[in-house]
Design a protein around this motif. Structure first.
Motif, PDB file in Angstrom:
ATOM      1  N   PHE A  21      -7.137   3.888  12.112  1.00  0.00           N
ATOM      2  CA  PHE A  21      -6.594   3.439  10.835  1.00  0.00           C
ATOM      3  C   PHE A  21      -5.410   2.509  11.049  1.00  0.00           C
ATOM      4  CE2 PHE A  21      -8.655   7.472   9.593  1.00  0.00           C
ATOM      5  CZ  PHE A  21      -9.497   6.971   8.610  1.00  0.00           C
ATOM      6  N   VAL A  22      -5.370   1.456  10.224  1.00  0.00           N
ATOM      7  CA  VAL A  22      -4.272   0.497  10.233  1.00  0.00           C
ATOM      8  C   VAL A  22      -3.825   0.289   8.777  1.00  0.00           C
ATOM      9  CG1 VAL A  22      -4.927  -0.579  12.413  1.00  0.00           C
ATOM     10  CG2 VAL A  22      -5.944  -1.416  10.302  1.00  0.00           C
ATOM     11  N   ASN A  23      -3.189  -0.839   8.481  1.00  0.00           N
ATOM     12  CA  ASN A  23      -2.501  -0.954   7.198  1.00  0.00           C
ATOM     13  C   ASN A  23      -3.045  -2.004   6.241  1.00  0.00           C
ATOM     14  OD1 ASN A  23      -0.190   0.987   7.714  1.00  0.00           O
ATOM     15  ND2 ASN A  23      -0.052  -0.359   9.480  1.00  0.00           N
ATOM     16  N   SER A  24      -4.011  -2.778   6.665  1.00  0.00           N
ATOM     17  CA  SER A  24      -4.586  -3.793   5.778  1.00  0.00           C
ATOM     18  C   SER A  24      -5.910  -4.252   6.341  1.00  0.00           C
ATOM     19  CB  SER A  24      -3.641  -5.003   5.638  1.00  0.00           C
ATOM     20  OG  SER A  24      -3.589  -5.732   6.857  1.00  0.00           O
TER      21      SER A  24
ATOM     22  N   SER B  20      -1.303  -0.648  17.674  1.00  0.00           N
ATOM     23  CA  SER B  20      -0.349   0.348  17.236  1.00  0.00           C
ATOM     24  C   SER B  20       0.256  -0.095  15.922  1.00  0.00           C
ATOM     25  CB  SER B  20       0.752   0.534  18.299  1.00  0.00           C
ATOM     26  OG  SER B  20       1.547   1.660  18.018  1.00  0.00           O
ATOM     27  N   GLY B  21       0.903   0.816  15.182  1.00  0.00           N
ATOM     28  CA  GLY B  21       1.531   0.442  13.920  1.00  0.00           C
ATOM     29  C   GLY B  21       2.343   1.585  13.342  1.00  0.00           C
ATOM     30  N   THR B  22       3.549   1.284  12.886  1.00  0.00           N
ATOM     31  CA  THR B  22       4.450   2.302  12.349  1.00  0.00           C
ATOM     32  C   THR B  22       3.823   3.058  11.180  1.00  0.00           C
ATOM     33  OG1 THR B  22       6.411   1.053  13.020  1.00  0.00           O
ATOM     34  CG2 THR B  22       6.707   2.679  11.266  1.00  0.00           C
ATOM     35  N   PHE B  23       3.183   2.348  10.270  1.00  0.00           N
ATOM     36  CA  PHE B  23       2.666   2.970   9.055  1.00  0.00           C
ATOM     37  C   PHE B  23       1.182   3.331   9.141  1.00  0.00           C
ATOM     38  CE2 PHE B  23       6.435   0.695   7.645  1.00  0.00           C
ATOM     39  CZ  PHE B  23       7.060   1.652   6.863  1.00  0.00           C
ATOM     40  N   SER B  24       0.573   3.147  10.296  1.00  0.00           N
ATOM     41  CA  SER B  24      -0.852   3.457  10.435  1.00  0.00           C
ATOM     42  C   SER B  24      -1.098   4.945  10.211  1.00  0.00           C
ATOM     43  CB  SER B  24      -1.342   3.054  11.823  1.00  0.00           C
ATOM     44  OG  SER B  24      -1.242   1.656  12.009  1.00  0.00           O
ATOM     45  N   GLY B  25      -2.165   5.253   9.455  1.00  0.00           N
ATOM     46  CA  GLY B  25      -2.437   6.643   9.128  1.00  0.00           C
ATOM     47  C   GLY B  25      -1.421   7.230   8.170  1.00  0.00           C
ATOM     48  N   HIS B  26      -0.860   6.386   7.298  1.00  0.00           N
ATOM     49  CA  HIS B  26       0.165   6.847   6.365  1.00  0.00           C
ATOM     50  C   HIS B  26      -0.364   8.022   5.545  1.00  0.00           C
ATOM     51  CE1 HIS B  26       3.056   6.889   3.095  1.00  0.00           C
ATOM     52  NE2 HIS B  26       3.847   6.147   3.859  1.00  0.00           N
ATOM     53  N   PRO B  27       0.380   9.131   5.469  1.00  0.00           N
ATOM     54  CA  PRO B  27      -0.171  10.344   4.840  1.00  0.00           C
ATOM     55  C   PRO B  27      -0.545  10.187   3.378  1.00  0.00           C
ATOM     56  CG  PRO B  27       2.180  10.598   5.347  1.00  0.00           C
ATOM     57  CD  PRO B  27       1.717   9.368   6.040  1.00  0.00           C
ATOM     58  N   VAL B  28       0.169   9.369   2.623  1.00  0.00           N
ATOM     59  CA  VAL B  28      -0.194   9.175   1.215  1.00  0.00           C
ATOM     60  C   VAL B  28      -1.519   8.430   1.108  1.00  0.00           C
ATOM     61  CG1 VAL B  28       0.482   8.158  -0.988  1.00  0.00           C
ATOM     62  CG2 VAL B  28       2.210   9.250   0.452  1.00  0.00           C
ATOM     63  N   THR B  29      -1.669   7.367   1.887  1.00  0.00           N
ATOM     64  CA  THR B  29      -2.926   6.613   1.892  1.00  0.00           C
ATOM     65  C   THR B  29      -4.085   7.472   2.379  1.00  0.00           C
ATOM     66  OG1 THR B  29      -1.803   4.497   2.228  1.00  0.00           O
ATOM     67  CG2 THR B  29      -4.101   4.625   2.889  1.00  0.00           C
ATOM     68  N   MET B  30      -3.866   8.225   3.446  1.00  0.00           N
ATOM     69  CA  MET B  30      -4.943   9.064   3.979  1.00  0.00           C
ATOM     70  C   MET B  30      -5.386  10.104   2.954  1.00  0.00           C
ATOM     71  SD  MET B  30      -5.555   7.898   7.109  1.00  0.00           S
ATOM     72  CE  MET B  30      -5.364   6.321   6.250  1.00  0.00           C
ATOM     73  N   ALA B  31      -4.432  10.704   2.255  1.00  0.00           N
ATOM     74  CA  ALA B  31      -4.770  11.699   1.229  1.00  0.00           C
ATOM     75  C   ALA B  31      -5.540  11.054   0.094  1.00  0.00           C
ATOM     76  CB  ALA B  31      -3.497  12.362   0.709  1.00  0.00           C
TER      77      ALA B  31
ATOM     78  N   PRO C 177      -2.410   0.750   0.404  1.00  0.00           N
ATOM     79  CA  PRO C 177      -2.583  -0.186   1.525  1.00  0.00           C
ATOM     80  C   PRO C 177      -3.232   0.492   2.723  1.00  0.00           C
ATOM     81  CG  PRO C 177      -0.391  -0.414   0.566  1.00  0.00           C
ATOM     82  CD  PRO C 177      -1.001   0.803  -0.057  1.00  0.00           C
ATOM     83  N   VAL C 178      -4.305  -0.135   3.245  1.00  0.00           N
ATOM     84  CA  VAL C 178      -5.047   0.482   4.337  1.00  0.00           C
ATOM     85  C   VAL C 178      -5.948  -0.533   5.018  1.00  0.00           C
ATOM     86  CG1 VAL C 178      -7.116   1.140   3.037  1.00  0.00           C
ATOM     87  CG2 VAL C 178      -6.363   2.591   4.929  1.00  0.00           C
ATOM     88  N   GLY C 179      -6.279  -0.248   6.243  1.00  0.00           N
ATOM     89  CA  GLY C 179      -7.349  -0.920   6.964  1.00  0.00           C
ATOM     90  C   GLY C 179      -7.875   0.073   7.983  1.00  0.00           C
ATOM     91  N   ALA C 180      -9.035  -0.186   8.544  1.00  0.00           N
ATOM     92  CA  ALA C 180      -9.595   0.707   9.551  1.00  0.00           C
ATOM     93  C   ALA C 180     -10.613  -0.047  10.383  1.00  0.00           C
ATOM     94  CB  ALA C 180     -10.241   1.940   8.905  1.00  0.00           C
ATOM     95  N   ILE C 181     -10.771   0.395  11.633  1.00  0.00           N
ATOM     96  CA  ILE C 181     -11.777  -0.149  12.534  1.00  0.00           C
ATOM     97  C   ILE C 181     -12.606   1.026  13.030  1.00  0.00           C
ATOM     98  CG2 ILE C 181     -12.237  -1.590  14.558  1.00  0.00           C
ATOM     99  CD1 ILE C 181      -8.662  -1.331  13.402  1.00  0.00           C
ATOM    100  N   GLY C 182     -13.912   0.976  12.805  1.00  0.00           N
ATOM    101  CA  GLY C 182     -14.773   2.079  13.199  1.00  0.00           C
ATOM    102  C   GLY C 182     -15.915   1.616  14.072  1.00  0.00           C
ATOM    103  N   GLY C 183     -16.467   2.553  14.835  1.00  0.00           N
ATOM    104  CA  GLY C 183     -17.612   2.228  15.689  1.00  0.00           C
ATOM    105  C   GLY C 183     -17.907   3.365  16.641  1.00  0.00           C
TER     106      GLY C 183
END
Length: 445
Positions: free
Chosen positions: A111-114, A293-304, A270-276
């Motif tokens: 998970f990333v941010n955009s 890497s990213g400070t806000f990646s997997g942000h708990p509010v977005t993930m929820a 705000p979110v982004g993701a790379i899957g495979g």
């Protein structure tokens, strides 16, 4: 409609924000209306004007502006427990497992941010995994504000599409027309040993809406497999909207090596993701050598928000509802343009739709695609429907933006403000909303 407050806000914004907006597509002439709040399938602007909203944040708002109770509760709980931690949380594991259970190509997700960050990371991953440099993209396709894809031209003559990108950055990006079988083969014949990946949307969703011709995605899959390159599907727009929980790759039956997500996978945050497959995604650090890497990646509010939104969709009639309304819109719009503007083309699938102002059309209407262009060779419109981004750019884009869009706005319908971006139906929309929109189309066209 009165727009005095929006005009005053835009006047202030011009002194504090470049161009008065924080995303270029919002720079509507003479000035944008400023939204004060959302309400179900509507938005209300700063002057109190109410609009049917088919922009839906450019796609992430599957539920419109009223989140289901369980999603709202999860977001509020996550916020109340702290803004973020810089450490893993259980809900990001929950969301990654959900994506892996439902999307055909995915075993692991980062998970990333955009959406932009997702495609940037996917390109870097493809280069690191294959040891190659070149990326094939679709002409006019959009994969965020990144140097590797803001490129125009063709395979042999191309360069940056914007100021600020060195020519050397664009050297390794090879643009080809979407739906052009010969062009993709020619690109691999010329550069196959150097191509790390083909990056494409399964359908073009940011250049009107252009569906893939029968066999095109399969051709991309076959060519990349044969030449040791990766196939990357950018499902930032189509992910969890087209094809339901299996996404567009499930709908079209073509499984890519890597998929990028955004928008709906974060439940409107705000979110982004790379899957495979694990073999590829584990090339990301710390398990592999491709730094990400990213400070806000997997942000708990977005993930929820993302996890509860997708769970709700899995347990309720969300896709049935939005897809039925989307089909009704496209089907009735097809009849309207046959009567009033027969040269125009209705496009879209599932809960996406768009009327493209194509300049020519057939005399016959019998046997046409009844609910949006399917690129069907036996359809009378086949030779007139856009096949790629250049065809969409050849539409009457000025008429769409300068005359049609303002006319729809004055009738209380908020559409994406130019010919290119998709429009979306949300779970908050009703059959009455659709009828209201259709009446506005009849008048504005």
């Amino acid at each position: 409609m009165n727009h005095d407050r929006s005009r005053d806000l835009y006047d202030r914004a011009l002194s504090a924000i470049p161009g008065g907006v924080n995303s270029s597509v919002r720079a509507i002439r003479p000035y944008p209306f400023f939204v004060q709040r959302g309400d179900g399938g509507h938005v209300v602007d700063a002057d109190g004007n109410r609009y049917l909203d088919f922009v839906n944040g450019y796609g992430p708002l599957l539920y419109g502006h009223d989140l289901p109770d369980q999603v709202q509760a999860a977001v509020q709980s996550a916020v109340s427990e702290g803004p973020m931690y810089g450490a893993p949380t259980e809900v990001e594991v929950d969301l990654a497992e959900f994506v892996a259970r439902h999307v055909p190509s995915v075993e692991m997700t980062r998970f990333v941010n955009s959406g932009t960050e997702a495609t940037v990371s996917a390109v870097r991953l493809a280069r690191g995994y294959t040891g190659r440099d070149k990326i094939v993209v679709m002409q006019g396709g959009y994969h965020g504000a990144q140097e590797s894809t803001l490129v125009e031209g063709d395979v042999e003559d191309h360069g940056p599409s914007t100021a600020g990108i060195p020519e050397e950055f664009a050297e390794h990006t090879l643009p080809v027309p979407f739906n052009d079988f010969d062009a993709i083969h020619e690109a691999f014949e010329a550069h196959g040993d150097d191509i790390a990946a083909v990056l494409t949307e399964p359908l073009l969703g940011n250049s009107g809406i252009v569906m893939p011709e029968d066999g095109y995605l399969e051709t991309l899959r076959d060519v990349t497999e044969d030449r040791g390159a990766l196939l990357i599907f950018d499902e930032v727009i189509t992910g969890f909207r087209v094809g339901g929980l299996q996404c567009a790759q499930g709908k079209f039956g073509v499984t890519p090596d890597v998929t990028t997500f955004g928008k709906i996978v974060g439940g409107g945050f705000p979110v982004g993701a790379i899957g495979g497959p694990a073999e590829i995604i584990e090339e990301f650090t710390p398990s592999g050598d491709v730094f990400q890497s990213g400070t806000f990646s997997g942000h708990p509010v977005t993930m929820a928000a993302g996890y509860e939104s997708l769970k709700y969709a899995a347990e309720n009639d969300v896709y049935e509802h939005v897809n039925e309304l989307g089909e009704k819109l496209r089907r009735d719009l097809t009849e309207i343009i046959h009567d009033q503007a027969p040269q125009y083309t209705v496009a879209g699938t599932d809960s996406m739709f768009k009327v493209m102002f194509t300049r020519e059309g057939p005399d016959a209407t019998e046997g046409h695609c009844e609910a949006g262009c399917e690129q069907r060779p036996d359809c009378p419109r086949y030779d007139y429907c856009p096949k790629n981004a250049a065809d969409v750019a050849d539409c009457d884009t000025e008429r769409w933006e300068r005359l049609f869009w303002p006319a729809m706005k004055e009738r209380g319908v908020f559409l994406t403000p130019n010919q290119f971006e998709s429009q979306f139906v949300s779970y908050a929309h009703t059959e009455e909303d659709v009828e209201t929109a259709l009446d506005a189309y009849r008048e504005a066209l």
